[in-house]
Design an enzyme around this catalytic site. Structure first.
Site, PDB file in Angstrom:
ATOM      1  N   ASP A   1       2.440  -6.858  10.853  1.00 13.44           N
ATOM      2  CA  ASP A   1       3.430  -6.576  11.893  1.00 13.44           C
ATOM      3  C   ASP A   1       3.245  -7.509  13.093  1.00 13.44           C
ATOM      4  OD1 ASP A   1       4.722  -4.583  10.507  1.00 13.44           O
ATOM      5  OD2 ASP A   1       3.610  -2.944  11.451  1.00 13.44           O
TER       6      ASP A   1
ATOM      7  N   THR B   1      -0.962   7.613  -1.039  1.00  6.99           N
ATOM      8  CA  THR B   1      -2.278   7.547  -1.685  1.00  6.99           C
ATOM      9  C   THR B   1      -3.174   6.476  -1.070  1.00  6.99           C
ATOM     10  OG1 THR B   1      -1.554   5.906  -3.298  1.00  6.99           O
ATOM     11  CG2 THR B   1      -1.196   8.217  -3.868  1.00  6.99           C
TER      12      THR B   1
ATOM     13  N   ASP C   1      -2.045  -3.676  12.942  1.00  8.48           N
ATOM     14  CA  ASP C   1      -1.457  -4.123  11.681  1.00  8.48           C
ATOM     15  C   ASP C   1      -1.193  -5.625  11.772  1.00  8.48           C
ATOM     16  OD1 ASP C   1       0.626  -4.885   9.739  1.00  8.48           O
ATOM     17  OD2 ASP C   1       0.673  -2.739   9.265  1.00  8.48           O
TER      18      ASP C   1
ATOM     19  N   ARG D   1       0.840  -1.194   0.000  1.00  7.67           N
ATOM     20  CA  ARG D   1       0.000   0.000   0.000  1.00  7.67           C
ATOM     21  C   ARG D   1       0.876   1.245   0.000  1.00  7.67           C
ATOM     22  NH1 ARG D   1      -4.992   1.329   4.094  1.00  7.67           N
ATOM     23  NH2 ARG D   1      -3.377   1.452   5.676  1.00  7.67           N
TER      24      ARG D   1
END
Length: 209
Positions: free
Chosen positions: A203, A108, A200, A104
């Site tokens: 992670d 943006t 996340d 990602r």
């Protein structure tokens, strides 16, 4: 419109609470993600087709049901999707595994594809696309776009936690794809994280920051 199902079995809810907790360490997080994926696979595979087979029990000859050779491929979206693969393979060990790598763009928030490797016959397989999170829906949409371009047609998307915005985006883009989640959360925050979510997933699975 494809099916949207929250698989809220008590065992799944209990295990999801364990991994939502910020104090859950990498080892337990990884184990429990796979356990939830395995429990979800039980429901996601519910409509797999059966055919009759004649066998001999210790008592008599009998006609019974067997899976009718509908081939399955599990397609994790890298990298967090890898965390769900082993759990599903526990239930469906003959499944093949393909990989789609997306990252990602932090500016943006748009996904970019950097890796694509599939079994040769994805056009004839039932695909389970797996990613722990359905947030904006961008990665899921792009993954399914990539698969459709290469001939896939029979797909289900399986995640642990979904945001309403992501569900709507994925349904709008790919109304033929069924969506399964263990929880429909409240909303996305300004950073594109699911609230309350579980942080996340990549992670937390791999111990990175």
């Amino acid at each position: 419109m494809g099916k949207f199902q929250v698989i809220d079995h008590p065992l799944i809810q209990h295990k999801l609470t364990i991994i939502r907790d910020k104090n859950c360490g990498t080892k337990v997080f990884r184990e429990v993600v796979n356990e939830i994926a395995m429990l979800m696979a039980y429901e996601v595979s519910r409509d797999m087709p059966l055919e009759d087979v004649e066998i001999e029990t210790p008592i008599t000859v009998s006609t019974q049901k067997t899976l009718s050779g509908k081939k399955v491929a599990i397609v994790p979206i890298l990298r967090a999707g890898i965390g769900m693969v082993d759990g599903i393979l526990e239930l469906i060990p003959a499944a093949k595994v393909g990989h789609i790598g997306l990252f990602r763009d932090e500016e943006t928030l748009e996904p970019n594809e950097y890796f694509f490797k599939m079994p040769e016959d994805i056009d004839s397989r039932q695909l389970f696309i797996v990613d722990p999170m359905l947030a904006t829906g961008g990665s899921a949409i792009m993954a399914i776009d990539s698969l459709k371009k290469r001939g896939a047609s029979n797909m289900k998307f399986v995640c642990l936690v979904a945001a309403p915005e992501g569900v709507k985006a994925l349904q709008d883009a790919h109304p033929d794809v069924d969506i399964y989640t263990a929880a429909l959360d409240d909303h996305l925050n300004e950073q594109g994280y699911i609230v309350p979510g579980l942080g996340d997933a990549g992670d937390r699975l791999f111990g990175t920051k």
